[in-house]
Design an enzyme around this catalytic site. Sequence first.
Site, PDB file in Angstrom:
ATOM      1  N   MET A   1      18.040   2.007  66.228  1.00 49.44           N
ATOM      2  CA  MET A   1      17.553   0.652  66.311  1.00 49.44           C
ATOM      3  C   MET A   1      16.073   0.721  66.127  1.00 49.44           C
ATOM      4  O   MET A   1      15.340   0.213  67.042  1.00 49.44           O
ATOM      5  CB  MET A   1      18.009  -0.252  67.188  1.00 49.44           C
ATOM      6  CG  MET A   1      17.758  -1.780  67.261  1.00 49.44           C
ATOM      7  SD  MET A   1      18.435  -2.467  65.580  1.00 49.44           S
ATOM      8  CE  MET A   1      19.850  -3.242  65.951  1.00 49.44           C
ATOM      9  N   GLY A   2      15.490   1.372  65.330  1.00 51.16           N
ATOM     10  CA  GLY A   2      14.037   1.374  65.018  1.00 51.16           C
ATOM     11  C   GLY A   2      13.477   0.253  64.277  1.00 51.16           C
ATOM     12  O   GLY A   2      14.535  -0.714  63.866  1.00 51.16           O
TER      13      GLY A   2
ATOM     14  N   ILE B   1      13.704  -0.034  60.774  1.00 51.53           N
ATOM     15  CA  ILE B   1      14.417  -0.234  59.722  1.00 51.53           C
ATOM     16  C   ILE B   1      15.696  -0.896  60.260  1.00 51.53           C
ATOM     17  O   ILE B   1      16.605  -1.568  59.614  1.00 51.53           O
ATOM     18  CB  ILE B   1      14.541   1.120  58.785  1.00 51.53           C
ATOM     19  CG1 ILE B   1      13.382   1.501  58.176  1.00 51.53           C
ATOM     20  CG2 ILE B   1      15.614   0.996  57.777  1.00 51.53           C
ATOM     21  CD1 ILE B   1      13.213   2.957  57.753  1.00 51.53           C
TER      22      ILE B   1
ATOM     23  N   SER C   1      19.415   7.767  56.621  1.00 52.42           N
ATOM     24  CA  SER C   1      18.400   8.567  57.432  1.00 52.42           C
ATOM     25  C   SER C   1      18.103   9.881  56.964  1.00 52.42           C
ATOM     26  O   SER C   1      17.050  10.140  55.956  1.00 52.42           O
ATOM     27  CB  SER C   1      18.791   8.552  58.842  1.00 52.42           C
ATOM     28  OG  SER C   1      19.637   9.408  59.203  1.00 52.42           O
ATOM     29  N   ARG C   2      18.653  11.104  57.445  1.00 51.74           N
ATOM     30  CA  ARG C   2      18.403  12.257  56.965  1.00 51.74           C
ATOM     31  C   ARG C   2      19.734  12.922  56.851  1.00 51.74           C
ATOM     32  O   ARG C   2      20.812  12.694  57.711  1.00 51.74           O
ATOM     33  CB  ARG C   2      17.550  13.190  57.910  1.00 51.74           C
ATOM     34  CG  ARG C   2      16.057  12.702  57.783  1.00 51.74           C
ATOM     35  CD  ARG C   2      15.448  13.276  56.426  1.00 51.74           C
ATOM     36  NE  ARG C   2      14.102  12.955  56.396  1.00 51.74           N
ATOM     37  CZ  ARG C   2      13.507  11.713  56.059  1.00 51.74           C
ATOM     38  NH1 ARG C   2      14.161  10.888  55.396  1.00 51.74           N
ATOM     39  NH2 ARG C   2      12.019  11.602  55.996  1.00 51.74           N
TER      40      ARG C   2
ATOM     41  N   GLU D   1      19.228  18.966  49.900  1.00 52.06           N
ATOM     42  CA  GLU D   1      18.890  17.982  48.789  1.00 52.06           C
ATOM     43  C   GLU D   1      18.022  18.800  47.711  1.00 52.06           C
ATOM     44  O   GLU D   1      17.261  19.636  47.915  1.00 52.06           O
ATOM     45  CB  GLU D   1      17.824  16.841  49.108  1.00 52.06           C
ATOM     46  CG  GLU D   1      18.749  15.924  50.103  1.00 52.06           C
ATOM     47  CD  GLU D   1      18.097  14.849  50.503  1.00 52.06           C
ATOM     48  OE1 GLU D   1      16.966  14.491  50.255  1.00 52.06           O
ATOM     49  OE2 GLU D   1      18.602  13.926  51.227  1.00 52.06           O
TER      50      GLU D   1
ATOM     51  N   HIS E   1      18.199   9.979  47.680  1.00 48.91           N
ATOM     52  CA  HIS E   1      17.405   9.663  48.340  1.00 48.91           C
ATOM     53  C   HIS E   1      16.114   8.581  47.900  1.00 48.91           C
ATOM     54  O   HIS E   1      15.109   9.189  47.557  1.00 48.91           O
ATOM     55  CB  HIS E   1      16.716  10.976  48.926  1.00 48.91           C
ATOM     56  CG  HIS E   1      15.955  11.029  50.265  1.00 48.91           C
ATOM     57  ND1 HIS E   1      15.758  12.030  51.165  1.00 48.91           N
ATOM     58  CD2 HIS E   1      15.337   9.871  50.872  1.00 48.91           C
ATOM     59  CE1 HIS E   1      15.270  11.812  52.298  1.00 48.91           C
ATOM     60  NE2 HIS E   1      15.021  10.447  52.060  1.00 48.91           N
TER      61      HIS E   1
HETATM   62  C1  DGY Z   1      11.273   8.191  54.579  1.00 47.69           C
HETATM   63  O1  DGY Z   1      10.120   7.709  54.647  1.00 47.69           O
HETATM   64  O2  DGY Z   1      11.567   9.034  55.582  1.00 47.69           O
HETATM   65  C2  DGY Z   1      12.226   8.134  53.785  1.00 47.69           C
HETATM   66  O3  DGY Z   1      13.403   8.968  53.815  1.00 47.69           O
HETATM   67  C3  DGY Z   1      11.664   8.273  52.195  1.00 47.69           C
HETATM   68  O4  DGY Z   1      12.323   7.376  51.240  1.00 47.69           O
END
Ligand code: DGY
Length: 327
Positions: A155-156, A158, A237-238, A267, A286
């Site tokens: 919960m940052g 974004i 996220s990642r 990726e 992405h």
């Molecule tokens: C970020 O800013 O970390 C995003 O993954 C880029 O789109």
Amino acid sequence: MRPYVYITRKLSDTVIAPLRQKFTVNMWGHEEIPVPKDVLQSEAKKADGLLTMLTDAVDESVLSAGQQLKVVANMAVGYDNVDIQAASREGIAVCNTPDVLTDSTADLTFALLMATARRIVEAAQFVKEDRWKSWSPFLLAGHDIHHKTIGIVGMGKIGAAVARRAAGFEMNILYHNRTRKTEIEEKTGAVYASFDELVEQADFIVCLTPLTSETRNMFTRNIFQKMKRTAIFINASRGPVVNEQDLFAALAAGEIAGSGLDVFEQEPIHSEHPLLTLPNVVALPHIGSSTIETRTAMMKLCVDNIEAVLTGKRPKTLINKEWLQKV
Ligand code: DGY
């Protein structure tokens, strides 16, 4: 001697114009091909400032390559590609691009959730392939979104922006985070849950946590098995936060209903990737923050940060605050 700035991807001349006024600027000539490591290392040796992408491994070998490197401005909010400790040791400021991308990344995350739940990609393809014969009661029937439970992991900023969107869809909102966020709870009605409670109760599990040693491989088979069989898993996220083999196995075994993925362990992925063989997976390249307005704002923020450090000012979005003590 004017300070030297190296940019690791071809960016628009208009955006980097303020850098050219004060510094010598050179950039990698390709928009879609990342700079090779040896080029990055040799440029870092000469550079006072680097403007890098999330595809560049800005590790100790890059950070200690030269004597005069003072700032790395990474064009992403995530900075798992930069060795922050090494940068601090070397007295290098590291900056990222938070805030400017919050809403567009939240929009994309919610769009991915909707596309997966309502089978938008499959349905559009169905029409294009001329397979639409008639309206029918369960034609490409998906899953409801409104009034369902969304579980936001991370919960940052974004995460909070996704929670606001979910509130508009009258969803019940659960979240899991290292710390409680009472202000977001008050604004959106989000309820704090343990990780296990969240994965067991949510209809949509949305991963928005940064990649750290604690979150790497956070979603494994046993976690997918705790989810509802109707659950949809979204990752914006990642990639390495998720064990992709386990996700594939869980989807193939029908342990969860679908997945929307904007990020991957390695990726780019290619058409032979196992997850792409599944009809209930929506895969994107992405593009979380990829709108013209937002990517331009991210570039400008990197430019501002480099300019600030190289002219002796405090950059707007500094990650390694310990750098301030060294200058
Ligand atoms: C970020 O800013 O970390 C995003 O993954 C880029 O789109």
